[in-house]
Scaffold this active site. Sequence first.
Site, PDB file in Angstrom:
ATOM      1  N   GLY A 111       0.732   4.760   5.612  1.00 36.42           N
ATOM      2  CA  GLY A 111      -0.521   4.990   5.111  1.00 36.42           C
ATOM      3  C   GLY A 111      -1.701   4.178   5.893  1.00 36.42           C
ATOM      4  O   GLY A 111      -2.682   4.095   5.484  1.00 36.42           O
ATOM      5  N   ASP A 132       6.374  -4.043  -1.408  1.00 30.60           N
ATOM      6  CA  ASP A 132       5.599  -2.855  -0.569  1.00 30.60           C
ATOM      7  C   ASP A 132       6.817  -1.970  -0.362  1.00 30.60           C
ATOM      8  O   ASP A 132       8.038  -2.348  -0.567  1.00 30.60           O
ATOM      9  CB  ASP A 132       5.050  -3.549   0.717  1.00 30.60           C
ATOM     10  CG  ASP A 132       4.093  -2.562   1.217  1.00 30.60           C
ATOM     11  OD1 ASP A 132       3.795  -1.331   0.685  1.00 30.60           O
ATOM     12  OD2 ASP A 132       3.578  -3.023   2.386  1.00 30.60           O
ATOM     13  N   LYS A 143       6.895   0.905   8.657  1.00 25.79           N
ATOM     14  CA  LYS A 143       5.992   0.874   7.692  1.00 25.79           C
ATOM     15  C   LYS A 143       4.649   1.490   8.471  1.00 25.79           C
ATOM     16  O   LYS A 143       4.687   1.530   9.894  1.00 25.79           O
ATOM     17  CB  LYS A 143       5.679  -0.200   7.294  1.00 25.79           C
ATOM     18  CG  LYS A 143       6.990  -0.658   6.315  1.00 25.79           C
ATOM     19  CD  LYS A 143       6.707  -2.134   5.511  1.00 25.79           C
ATOM     20  CE  LYS A 143       5.042  -2.204   5.001  1.00 25.79           C
ATOM     21  NZ  LYS A 143       4.915  -1.250   4.322  1.00 25.79           N
ATOM     22  N   GLY A 144       3.759   1.751   7.714  1.00 27.62           N
ATOM     23  CA  GLY A 144       2.333   2.331   8.483  1.00 27.62           C
ATOM     24  C   GLY A 144       2.123   3.711   8.015  1.00 27.62           C
ATOM     25  O   GLY A 144       1.080   4.342   8.615  1.00 27.62           O
ATOM     26  N   THR A 170       0.773  -1.163  -0.014  1.00 32.48           N
ATOM     27  CA  THR A 170      -0.144   0.071  -0.117  1.00 32.48           C
ATOM     28  C   THR A 170       0.871   1.297  -0.012  1.00 32.48           C
ATOM     29  O   THR A 170       1.939   1.509   0.650  1.00 32.48           O
ATOM     30  CB  THR A 170      -0.648  -0.081   1.090  1.00 32.48           C
ATOM     31  OG1 THR A 170      -1.808  -1.005   1.150  1.00 32.48           O
ATOM     32  CG2 THR A 170      -1.812   1.521   1.409  1.00 32.48           C
ATOM     33  N   GLY A 171       0.483   2.353  -0.630  1.00 31.73           N
ATOM     34  CA  GLY A 171       1.173   3.653  -0.614  1.00 31.73           C
ATOM     35  C   GLY A 171       1.464   3.963  -2.071  1.00 31.73           C
ATOM     36  O   GLY A 171       0.867   3.222  -2.884  1.00 31.73           O
ATOM     37  N   SER A 172       2.206   5.111  -2.447  1.00 27.54           N
ATOM     38  CA  SER A 172       2.373   5.572  -3.535  1.00 27.54           C
ATOM     39  C   SER A 172       3.421   4.717  -4.391  1.00 27.54           C
ATOM     40  O   SER A 172       3.051   4.840  -5.646  1.00 27.54           O
ATOM     41  CB  SER A 172       3.004   7.059  -3.553  1.00 27.54           C
ATOM     42  OG  SER A 172       3.963   7.323  -2.860  1.00 27.54           O
ATOM     43  N   GLU A 207      -0.455  -5.346   5.930  1.00 29.00           N
ATOM     44  CA  GLU A 207       0.842  -5.436   5.427  1.00 29.00           C
ATOM     45  C   GLU A 207       1.566  -6.531   5.867  1.00 29.00           C
ATOM     46  O   GLU A 207       2.251  -7.662   5.430  1.00 29.00           O
ATOM     47  CB  GLU A 207       1.575  -4.056   5.414  1.00 29.00           C
ATOM     48  CG  GLU A 207       1.019  -3.267   4.586  1.00 29.00           C
ATOM     49  CD  GLU A 207       1.597  -1.613   4.652  1.00 29.00           C
ATOM     50  OE1 GLU A 207       1.242  -0.897   3.784  1.00 29.00           O
ATOM     51  OE2 GLU A 207       2.187  -1.331   5.794  1.00 29.00           O
ATOM     52  N   LYS A 226      14.487   7.022   1.822  1.00 27.51           N
ATOM     53  CA  LYS A 226      13.888   6.149   2.777  1.00 27.51           C
ATOM     54  C   LYS A 226      15.070   5.318   3.809  1.00 27.51           C
ATOM     55  O   LYS A 226      14.975   4.705   4.691  1.00 27.51           O
ATOM     56  CB  LYS A 226      12.995   5.213   2.177  1.00 27.51           C
ATOM     57  CG  LYS A 226      12.017   5.879   1.532  1.00 27.51           C
ATOM     58  CD  LYS A 226      10.893   6.581   2.129  1.00 27.51           C
ATOM     59  CE  LYS A 226       9.657   7.191   1.671  1.00 27.51           C
ATOM     60  NZ  LYS A 226       8.575   6.184   1.104  1.00 27.51           N
TER      61      LYS A 226
HETATM   62  C1  5RP Z   1       1.435   2.026   3.978  1.00 27.79           C
HETATM   63  C2  5RP Z   1       3.220   2.037   3.863  1.00 27.79           C
HETATM   64  C3  5RP Z   1       3.873   2.294   2.841  1.00 27.79           C
HETATM   65  O1  5RP Z   1       4.457   1.364   2.237  1.00 27.79           O
HETATM   66  C4  5RP Z   1       4.637   3.569   3.298  1.00 27.79           C
HETATM   67  O2  5RP Z   1       3.843   4.708   3.981  1.00 27.79           O
HETATM   68  C5  5RP Z   1       5.475   4.281   2.372  1.00 27.79           C
HETATM   69  O3  5RP Z   1       4.538   4.918   1.556  1.00 27.79           O
HETATM   70  P1  5RP Z   1       4.830   5.490  -0.093  1.00 27.79           P
HETATM   71  O4  5RP Z   1       4.962   4.548  -0.944  1.00 27.79           O
HETATM   72  O5  5RP Z   1       3.606   6.537  -0.334  1.00 27.79           O
HETATM   73  O6  5RP Z   1       6.117   6.503   0.245  1.00 27.79           O
HETATM   74  O7  5RP Z   1       3.584   1.298   5.088  1.00 27.79           O
HETATM   75  O8  5RP Z   1       0.998   1.697   5.127  1.00 27.79           O
END
Ligand code: 5RP
Length: 230
Positions: free
Chosen positions: A102, A86, A99-100, A33-35, A108, A126
């Site tokens: 989102g 992910d 993580k989390g 989940t996430g962008s 996850e 990251k």
């Molecule tokens: C969602 C997550 C996402 O993997 C994390 O927040 C990274 O998000 P993004 O790819 O939008 O930077 O753990 O719960």
Amino acid sequence: MLTQDDLKRQAAAAAMELVLEVLAPDTVVGVGTGSTADHFIDGLAAHRGRFRGCVASSERSARRLADHGVAVLELNEVDSMPVYVDGADEIDSNLYMIKGGGGALTREKIVASVARRFICIVDESKLVDSLGAFPLPIEVIPMARAAVARRLSALGGRAALREDFVTDNGNVILDVHGLRIIDAQAFERQINDIPGVVTCGLFALAGADIALLATQRGVRRLKAPRLGET
Ligand code: 5RP
């Protein structure tokens, strides 16, 4: 100069190359989940006729997959998956993660636990020396919110309720600021033991197996040290 979103797209494309190696008519792919995960979903959708379907780690990702015409399966229908892909909010050289961001951390962690390999896709911002600058998300049963916050404060953190947010499981998120995480695995165990905690956003007891880290000079592939040289 590539933007952060360009880098996320590149990390997702690199994961797609690895996933293509395992795609077969009966393959189920675990999807995060996430962008960054959204870019992966968009790439995977181009191959939808070549595999059985996906298990999604959130309602949001399930909708995106379904909108692309990819079959979305319940985890209970699936015995195993070759891979889970992910993003992460932070990752260190052990491939332990926070993580989390989102709010999907619980699903996850569950979906990742059923997959044989966790491929983490991130842009270079990251990668950190030590985890904890990003506030640690913790999913909590609503009635335990204040009790868990007090326990986290005793561990040196400041827990802030994520406003106007309910997880896919009907719970709340505490974002914990100011933590000094020295032994991530021990800390994850300690938080897991607090009554009312559903899931801790530390993924250290089971970290990623491979990280695809997109940089301005290309995508670096990092392997978890615990996997050795093989
Ligand atoms: C969602 C997550 C996402 O993997 C994390 O927040 C990274 O998000 P993004 O790819 O939008 O930077 O753990 O719960």
